[in-house]
Motif scaffolding. Structure first.
Motif, mmCIF file in Angstrom:
data_model
loop_
_atom_site.group_PDB
_atom_site.id
_atom_site.type_symbol
_atom_site.label_atom_id
_atom_site.label_comp_id
_atom_site.label_asym_id
_atom_site.label_seq_id
_atom_site.Cartn_x
_atom_site.Cartn_y
_atom_site.Cartn_z
ATOM 1 N N PHE A 1 5.965 1.631 7.958
ATOM 2 C CA PHE A 1 4.831 1.821 8.680
ATOM 3 C C PHE A 1 3.766 2.702 7.684
ATOM 4 C CE2 PHE A 1 2.138 4.197 11.412
ATOM 5 C CZ PHE A 1 1.110 2.925 12.108
ATOM 6 N N VAL A 2 4.238 3.856 7.243
ATOM 7 C CA VAL A 2 3.543 4.527 6.395
ATOM 8 C C VAL A 2 2.969 3.978 5.215
ATOM 9 C CG1 VAL A 2 3.323 6.745 5.353
ATOM 10 C CG2 VAL A 2 4.156 6.890 7.428
ATOM 11 N N GLY A 3 4.000 3.052 4.844
ATOM 12 C CA GLY A 3 3.572 2.353 3.461
ATOM 13 C C GLY A 3 2.599 1.362 3.500
ATOM 14 N N LEU A 4 2.256 1.069 4.915
ATOM 15 C CA LEU A 4 1.186 0.014 4.726
ATOM 16 C C LEU A 4 -0.410 0.799 4.986
ATOM 17 C CD1 LEU A 4 2.525 -1.975 8.009
ATOM 18 C CD2 LEU A 4 2.425 -2.588 5.633
ATOM 19 N N TRP A 5 -0.227 2.093 4.916
ATOM 20 C CA TRP A 5 -1.693 2.915 4.823
ATOM 21 C C TRP A 5 -2.309 2.959 3.543
ATOM 22 C CZ3 TRP A 5 0.305 7.917 7.868
ATOM 23 C CH2 TRP A 5 0.539 7.630 8.843
ATOM 24 N N PRO A 6 -1.633 3.002 2.457
ATOM 25 C CA PRO A 6 -2.640 3.047 1.220
ATOM 26 C C PRO A 6 -3.170 1.838 0.870
ATOM 27 C CG PRO A 6 -0.063 3.707 0.857
ATOM 28 C CD PRO A 6 -0.144 3.135 2.213
ATOM 29 N N PRO A 7 -3.113 0.619 1.078
ATOM 30 C CA PRO A 7 -4.128 -0.266 0.558
ATOM 31 C C PRO A 7 -5.156 -0.064 1.439
ATOM 32 C CG PRO A 7 -2.000 -1.458 1.277
ATOM 33 C CD PRO A 7 -1.776 0.138 1.341
ATOM 34 N N THR A 8 -5.073 0.043 2.807
ATOM 35 C CA THR A 8 -6.294 -0.017 3.857
ATOM 36 C C THR A 8 -7.182 1.407 3.570
ATOM 37 O OG1 THR A 8 -4.699 -0.682 5.471
ATOM 38 C CG2 THR A 8 -6.640 0.296 6.332
ATOM 39 N N LEU A 9 -6.452 2.457 3.288
ATOM 40 C CA LEU A 9 -7.187 3.788 3.040
ATOM 41 C C LEU A 9 -8.071 3.446 1.651
ATOM 42 C CD1 LEU A 9 -4.695 6.534 3.950
ATOM 43 C CD2 LEU A 9 -6.746 5.886 5.060
ATOM 44 N N TRP A 10 -7.492 3.048 0.522
ATOM 45 C CA TRP A 10 -8.075 2.541 -0.628
ATOM 46 C C TRP A 10 -9.155 1.544 -0.479
ATOM 47 C CZ3 TRP A 10 -6.629 5.226 -5.007
ATOM 48 C CH2 TRP A 10 -7.468 4.910 -6.211
ATOM 49 N N LEU A 11 -9.019 0.686 0.074
ATOM 50 C CA LEU A 11 -9.943 -0.093 0.381
ATOM 51 C C LEU A 11 -11.311 0.265 1.178
ATOM 52 C CD1 LEU A 11 -8.152 -3.763 0.867
ATOM 53 C CD2 LEU A 11 -9.652 -2.953 -1.023
ATOM 54 N N ILE A 12 -11.127 1.018 2.083
ATOM 55 C CA ILE A 12 -12.165 1.802 2.896
ATOM 56 C C ILE A 12 -12.952 2.677 1.797
ATOM 57 C CG2 ILE A 12 -12.849 3.332 4.761
ATOM 58 C CD1 ILE A 12 -10.431 2.283 6.135
ATOM 59 N N GLY A 13 -12.165 3.278 1.022
ATOM 60 C CA GLY A 13 -12.546 4.377 -0.080
ATOM 61 C C GLY A 13 -13.545 3.592 -1.006
ATOM 62 N N ASP A 14 -13.064 2.491 -1.584
ATOM 63 C CA ASP A 14 -13.870 1.398 -2.245
ATOM 64 C C ASP A 14 -15.134 0.989 -1.675
ATOM 65 O OD1 ASP A 14 -12.112 1.759 -4.603
ATOM 66 O OD2 ASP A 14 -11.468 -0.256 -4.358
ATOM 67 N N THR A 15 -15.186 0.696 -0.573
ATOM 68 C CA THR A 15 -16.130 0.450 0.340
ATOM 69 C C THR A 15 -17.420 1.415 0.497
ATOM 70 O OG1 THR A 15 -15.001 -1.193 1.403
ATOM 71 C CG2 THR A 15 -17.160 -0.755 2.394
ATOM 72 N N LEU A 16 -16.786 2.584 0.645
ATOM 73 C CA LEU A 16 -17.519 3.933 0.708
ATOM 74 C C LEU A 16 -18.399 4.201 -0.883
ATOM 75 C CD1 LEU A 16 -15.926 6.351 2.889
ATOM 76 C CD2 LEU A 16 -18.030 5.707 3.125
ATOM 77 N N ARG A 17 -17.525 3.837 -1.674
ATOM 78 C CA ARG A 17 -17.951 4.184 -3.098
ATOM 79 C C ARG A 17 -19.097 3.349 -3.500
ATOM 80 N NH1 ARG A 17 -15.410 2.097 -8.204
ATOM 81 N NH2 ARG A 17 -13.905 1.639 -6.530
ATOM 82 N N GLU A 18 -19.039 2.000 -3.165
ATOM 83 C CA GLU A 18 -20.288 1.260 -3.200
ATOM 84 C C GLU A 18 -21.486 1.727 -2.498
ATOM 85 O OE1 GLU A 18 -18.944 -2.690 -1.961
ATOM 86 O OE2 GLU A 18 -17.503 -3.007 -3.446
#
Length: 69
Positions: free
Chosen positions: A50-67
């Motif tokens: 379950f915790v292993g599902l978090w990294p891609p979600t957090l990373w993509l939200i971070g990418d969107t924030l970077r834009e």
């Protein structure tokens, strides 16, 4: 939602660091799952997955924030 996160001060670096931290947490939970007895092992492994599902979600939200930055 992304604009609101940006407005309250969340930055992309924070979410990308959280993503890397959740990878480490997942690995730690997985290693810990191997040390518990057989009755608790299934639950511990599911927690690690379950915790292993978090990294891609957090990373993509971070990418969107970077834009937005």
């Amino acid at each position: 939602m992304i604009a609101q996160l940006h407005r309250i001060g969340v930055r992309s670096a924070y979410l990308q660091a959280a993503s890397m931290g959740s990878v480490a947490l997942c690995i730690g939970l997985w290693i810990r799952a191997k040390t518990v007895d057989q009755e608790e092992r299934g639950n511990a492994e599911r927690r690690a997955l379950f915790v292993g599902l978090w990294p891609p979600t957090l990373w993509l939200i971070g990418d969107t924030l970077r834009e937005l930055e």
